[in-house]
Each structure stands twice: as structure tokens, then as C-alpha cells.
Design a protein around this motif. Structure first.
Motif, PDB file in Angstrom:
ATOM      1  N   HIS A  42       0.829  -1.191   0.000  1.00 29.82           N
ATOM      2  CA  HIS A  42       0.000   0.000   0.000  1.00 29.82           C
ATOM      3  C   HIS A  42       0.869   1.249   0.000  1.00 29.82           C
ATOM      4  O   HIS A  42       2.004   1.224   0.485  1.00 29.82           O
ATOM      5  CB  HIS A  42      -0.865   0.045   1.268  1.00 29.82           C
ATOM      6  CG  HIS A  42      -2.136  -0.738   1.169  1.00 29.82           C
ATOM      7  ND1 HIS A  42      -2.783  -1.269   2.270  1.00 29.82           N
ATOM      8  CD2 HIS A  42      -2.899  -1.075   0.106  1.00 29.82           C
ATOM      9  CE1 HIS A  42      -3.881  -1.889   1.882  1.00 29.82           C
ATOM     10  NE2 HIS A  42      -3.975  -1.788   0.589  1.00 29.82           N
ATOM     11  N   THR A  43       0.323   2.333  -0.495  1.00 25.73           N
ATOM     12  CA  THR A  43       0.918   3.647  -0.258  1.00 25.73           C
ATOM     13  C   THR A  43       0.642   4.012   1.208  1.00 25.73           C
ATOM     14  O   THR A  43      -0.207   3.382   1.865  1.00 25.73           O
ATOM     15  CB  THR A  43       0.283   4.712  -1.163  1.00 25.73           C
ATOM     16  OG1 THR A  43      -1.110   4.844  -0.807  1.00 25.73           O
ATOM     17  CG2 THR A  43       0.399   4.328  -2.631  1.00 25.73           C
ATOM     18  N   PRO A  44       1.326   5.021   1.751  1.00 27.58           N
ATOM     19  CA  PRO A  44       1.031   5.420   3.141  1.00 27.58           C
ATOM     20  C   PRO A  44      -0.443   5.729   3.367  1.00 27.58           C
ATOM     21  O   PRO A  44      -1.030   5.300   4.373  1.00 27.58           O
ATOM     22  CB  PRO A  44       1.909   6.664   3.333  1.00 27.58           C
ATOM     23  CG  PRO A  44       3.080   6.434   2.428  1.00 27.58           C
ATOM     24  CD  PRO A  44       2.506   5.744   1.222  1.00 27.58           C
ATOM     25  N   ALA A  45      -1.085   6.444   2.448  1.00 27.90           N
ATOM     26  CA  ALA A  45      -2.503   6.789   2.608  1.00 27.90           C
ATOM     27  C   ALA A  45      -3.370   5.540   2.593  1.00 27.90           C
ATOM     28  O   ALA A  45      -4.333   5.415   3.380  1.00 27.90           O
ATOM     29  CB  ALA A  45      -2.936   7.752   1.510  1.00 27.90           C
ATOM     30  N   GLU A  46      -3.047   4.596   1.721  1.00 29.15           N
ATOM     31  CA  GLU A  46      -3.819   3.350   1.653  1.00 29.15           C
ATOM     32  C   GLU A  46      -3.633   2.516   2.915  1.00 29.15           C
ATOM     33  O   GLU A  46      -4.584   1.886   3.393  1.00 29.15           O
ATOM     34  CB  GLU A  46      -3.394   2.547   0.419  1.00 29.15           C
ATOM     35  CG  GLU A  46      -3.834   3.160  -0.894  1.00 29.15           C
ATOM     36  CD  GLU A  46      -3.180   2.497  -2.091  1.00 29.15           C
ATOM     37  OE1 GLU A  46      -3.703   2.672  -3.207  1.00 29.15           O
ATOM     38  OE2 GLU A  46      -2.151   1.805  -1.923  1.00 29.15           O
ATOM     39  N   SER A  47      -2.425   2.511   3.466  1.00 31.39           N
ATOM     40  CA  SER A  47      -2.168   1.764   4.701  1.00 31.39           C
ATOM     41  C   SER A  47      -3.009   2.304   5.853  1.00 31.39           C
ATOM     42  O   SER A  47      -3.594   1.551   6.638  1.00 31.39           O
ATOM     43  CB  SER A  47      -0.689   1.823   5.072  1.00 31.39           C
ATOM     44  OG  SER A  47       0.093   1.064   4.186  1.00 31.39           O
ATOM     45  N   LEU A  48      -3.067   3.623   5.960  1.00 31.56           N
ATOM     46  CA  LEU A  48      -3.859   4.244   7.023  1.00 31.56           C
ATOM     47  C   LEU A  48      -5.341   3.960   6.835  1.00 31.56           C
ATOM     48  O   LEU A  48      -6.054   3.673   7.799  1.00 31.56           O
ATOM     49  CB  LEU A  48      -3.600   5.744   7.056  1.00 31.56           C
ATOM     50  CG  LEU A  48      -2.174   6.157   7.463  1.00 31.56           C
ATOM     51  CD1 LEU A  48      -1.983   7.659   7.286  1.00 31.56           C
ATOM     52  CD2 LEU A  48      -1.886   5.757   8.913  1.00 31.56           C
ATOM     53  N   ALA A  49      -5.814   4.007   5.594  1.00 32.73           N
ATOM     54  CA  ALA A  49      -7.222   3.707   5.327  1.00 32.73           C
ATOM     55  C   ALA A  49      -7.546   2.256   5.669  1.00 32.73           C
ATOM     56  O   ALA A  49      -8.616   1.958   6.212  1.00 32.73           O
ATOM     57  CB  ALA A  49      -7.548   3.991   3.860  1.00 32.73           C
ATOM     58  N   ALA A  50      -6.606   1.341   5.386  1.00 31.86           N
ATOM     59  CA  ALA A  50      -6.826  -0.071   5.698  1.00 31.86           C
ATOM     60  C   ALA A  50      -6.897  -0.306   7.203  1.00 31.86           C
ATOM     61  O   ALA A  50      -7.686  -1.125   7.677  1.00 31.86           O
ATOM     62  CB  ALA A  50      -5.711  -0.913   5.080  1.00 31.86           C
ATOM     63  N   LEU A  51      -6.086   0.412   7.967  1.00 32.86           N
ATOM     64  CA  LEU A  51      -6.164   0.308   9.433  1.00 32.86           C
ATOM     65  C   LEU A  51      -7.530   0.761   9.936  1.00 32.86           C
ATOM     66  O   LEU A  51      -8.150   0.104  10.776  1.00 32.86           O
ATOM     67  CB  LEU A  51      -5.078   1.162  10.086  1.00 32.86           C
ATOM     68  CG  LEU A  51      -3.647   0.660  10.086  1.00 32.86           C
ATOM     69  CD1 LEU A  51      -2.763   1.663  10.816  1.00 32.86           C
ATOM     70  CD2 LEU A  51      -3.520  -0.711  10.719  1.00 32.86           C
ATOM     71  N   MET A  52      -8.001   1.886   9.420  1.00 38.03           N
ATOM     72  CA  MET A  52      -9.274   2.436   9.884  1.00 38.03           C
ATOM     73  C   MET A  52     -10.451   1.545   9.519  1.00 38.03           C
ATOM     74  O   MET A  52     -11.449   1.503  10.227  1.00 38.03           O
ATOM     75  CB  MET A  52      -9.491   3.835   9.283  1.00 38.03           C
ATOM     76  CG  MET A  52      -8.506   4.890   9.764  1.00 38.03           C
ATOM     77  SD  MET A  52      -8.477   5.062  11.577  1.00 38.03           S
ATOM     78  CE  MET A  52      -6.980   4.146  11.972  1.00 38.03           C
ATOM     79  N   ALA A  53     -10.322   0.803   8.408  1.00 33.37           N
ATOM     80  CA  ALA A  53     -11.400  -0.079   7.953  1.00 33.37           C
ATOM     81  C   ALA A  53     -11.257  -1.493   8.508  1.00 33.37           C
ATOM     82  O   ALA A  53     -11.998  -2.385   8.091  1.00 33.37           O
ATOM     83  CB  ALA A  53     -11.411  -0.117   6.427  1.00 33.37           C
ATOM     84  N   PHE A  54     -10.321  -1.700   9.429  1.00 35.85           N
ATOM     85  CA  PHE A  54     -10.064  -3.017  10.026  1.00 35.85           C
ATOM     86  C   PHE A  54      -9.606  -4.031   8.965  1.00 35.85           C
ATOM     87  O   PHE A  54      -9.759  -5.232   9.142  1.00 35.85           O
ATOM     88  CB  PHE A  54     -11.301  -3.566  10.760  1.00 35.85           C
ATOM     89  CG  PHE A  54     -11.693  -2.774  11.973  1.00 35.85           C
ATOM     90  CD1 PHE A  54     -11.102  -3.019  13.204  1.00 35.85           C
ATOM     91  CD2 PHE A  54     -12.647  -1.783  11.884  1.00 35.85           C
ATOM     92  CE1 PHE A  54     -11.455  -2.288  14.327  1.00 35.85           C
ATOM     93  CE2 PHE A  54     -13.015  -1.045  13.000  1.00 35.85           C
ATOM     94  CZ  PHE A  54     -12.419  -1.297  14.226  1.00 35.85           C
TER      95      PHE A  54
END
Length: 305
Positions: free
Chosen positions: A128-140
């Protein structure tokens, strides 16, 4: 736990944005899947999806409901991991999001080390890009993420951070290989392999360009660290890496040499090891997190915090 199976159906439909695609993934007919969604919507008392010509998407109620589902599924995974620990056999599933810089060397080594002791634990590793990684964390969707040089939101918990200087990567017989450090200006005469998409590595190079006015002669854009290394072995080109992208000494890279870029040209970037704030990880994920923190402290004792 049949009700959790039905909730998982909703989760898969939400991810696929298509009942047909979700049914194929779940090995269930699309008619049966649609019936179960309709029954759940009736039980909840409101539609959860917007029906579109191209598929489906969550409405506002669905967005709220899917967060509840994913939180429940995460809690169940953690409890099952704890139960398996009681039997003396650690099982579980760990999902890690990361950029290519970490996937080139550090992450494979850490997973292999962990599975030597706990071979029943399975992993999903997602680039993931950094933004995608953060979004994946938030979406579990991810348990753990490595985020390189990104502004972190308040709902992310930083478990560890490590400073990473920039290195130029060249053939071990390249004219630049005799140097112990390099200025970005030293690389101007050579073809360069640069990162393609937004990443911490690309940000570091952009900072260096602004500081030094060094317009590098990029001939290849790629985010594949292994491809970059393989290409530099074929031509007298220059690639760029951080220490977490290679193991051992910068001088022992199978025909390559990594040379530190002067930090006055390019300041070190920061790799953050993070999880969602307030989320209790499964035993398997928590133990893997602990192992990686120990590995970072062991290898970078002066720059890990």
C-alpha cells in the motif's frame, strides 16, 4: 456463529461492490446472497446498500453497520487466538500493510522468523501507499502497518518509529563506489531509477531536489525495490534505498554497494510502525508486533523510539 457468517457476507459485498463478484468469492449463488442481504436489511430496519447499474455501494447506514461488523470480526479473531493459546498451539491470522521499501527485505525475514516458532499462523501482506495503509487500518482491513514519512491522524497509535537515511545504490565497481558518502549532485551524470508513486522515498528525493536543485536524470520509474536492484546490476545507473530495504552491511549486497547520501542534502525519513488506536490486536498480531519492535531496536538502537 452462524450470524457472523451472514455478517461476513455483508463485509465481502461491501468490499467487492458487487453481489455477483461477492457470491463468486463466497461460493454461494448471487440469488441466495441477495436474499440474505435483503433479510438482514429488513431485520435492521433500513437498506444498507444503494443498488446501482454497475453494482452496489454502502449508504450512510451501511457505512455505520460495516464498521460494527468489522469490529466484531476483529474481536472474534482476537478471542479465537487467545483460546488457541490455551491449548499451547498458537494459531491466527495477521494482516500487514506496507510500502515496497519494507517488503524488500525486513518484512519477509521477520515473518519467516515468526513462523519458525508459530507455523500455524497465516499472514496477508498487502502493498500500500502510506494513505492506503492508514485507510486499511481504519477499515479493520489491516492489523499492522508500516507508514513511511506521512502525517498520521490522531486515531493511529504509533508503536515504534525509526529514522532512515537515504542511500544511493550502485554497482560495486561503479565510479561512485569508491566514495563513503555522496552529494545528490554527484549522481547527476548517471541514469537514475526513481520511485513512481507517492511514497516516503519519493518524498525524500523531492526534498533533496528542492534543497540542492539537483535534477536527476531518471530513466526508469518503478516502485519495485527488487527490480531496481536487479536493474542497477545491469547498467551503471543509480538507485535509491533506505537501510530497511537491505540486510547486513552496505558493502555486501551481491555486486552492489549502498552509499549514504549527505544528510545536509536529504534529511532522514521516518518509518512508523502503527496500529489503529484503541484496537486490541489478536495474540498472534500482538506477538508479531513485539518481535518487529525488538528487531528495529536491535538493528537501529540509536534511531528507534
Amino acid at each position: 456463529m452462524r450470524h457472523l457468517t451472514h455478517l461476513r457476507y455483508i463485509d465481502v459485498v461491501a468490499r467487492e461492490r458487487s453481489i455477483r463478484k461477492a457470491s463468486e468469492k463466497l461460493n454461494i449463488t448471487s440469488t441466495a446472497l441477495n436474499r440474505r442481504i435483503l433479510a438482514l436489511e429488513e431485520e435492521v430496519g433500513t437498506p444498507l446498500f444503494e443498488r446501482l447499474p454497475s453494482g452496489v455501494r454502502l449508504n450512510t447506514a451501511g457505512e455505520l453497520f460495516i464498521q460494527h461488523i468489522r469490529s466484531q470480526m476483529t474481536d472474534l479473531s482476537r478471542v479465537l487466538s487467545q483460546i488457541s493459546d490455551l491449548s499451547g498451539v498458537r494459531r491466527g491470522h495477521v494482516t500487514v500493510s506496507s510500502g515496497p521499501e519494507i517488503m524488500a527485505s525486513f518484512l519477509p525475514k521477520q515473518i519467516a522468523k515468526y513462523r519458525q516458532e508459530f507455523e500455524a499462523v497465516q499472514f496477508d501482506v498487502i502493498r500500500h501507499t502510506p494513505a492506503e495503509s492508514l485507510a486499511a487500518l481504519m477499515a479493520f482491513e489491516s492489523d499492522i502497518a508500516f507508514v513511511f514519512d506521512s502525517v498520521l491522524p490522531s486515531d493511529v497509535h504509533i508503536v515504534a518509529s525509526v529514522s532512515q537515511p537515504l542511500y544511493a545504490l550502485v554497482q560495486d565497481h561503479h565510479p561512485l563506489a569508491a566514495n563513503s558518502t555522496l552529494k545528490l549532485q554527484d549522481c547527476l551524470a548517471w541514469p537514475v531509477v526513481s520511485p513512481k508513486t507517492d511514497s516516503g522515498l519519493k518524498t525524500m528525493l523531492e526534498v533533496g531536489r528542492v534543497r540542492t536543485a539537483a535534477n536527476l536524470q531518471t530513466v526508469i520509474h518503478t516502485d519495485e525495490t527488487e527490480f531496481m536492484m536487479a536493474y542497477v546490476r545491469q547498467e551503471q545507473a543509480v538507485g535509491f534505498v533506505i537501510p530497511l530495504s537491505f540486510e547486513g552491511s552496505p558493502h555486501s549486497l551481491s555486486g552492489l554497494k549502498a552509499i549514504a547520501i549527505d544528510e545536509r542534502d536529504v534529511p532522514p525519513g521516518i518509518i512508523h510502525l502503527v496500529q489503529r488506536k484503541g484496537r486490541v490486536l489478536s495474540v498472534a498480531a500482538a506477538k508479531f508486533m513485539d518481535q518487529m519492535v525488538q528487531a528495529l531496536n536491535l538493528r537501529f538502537p540509536d534511531t528507534t523510539r
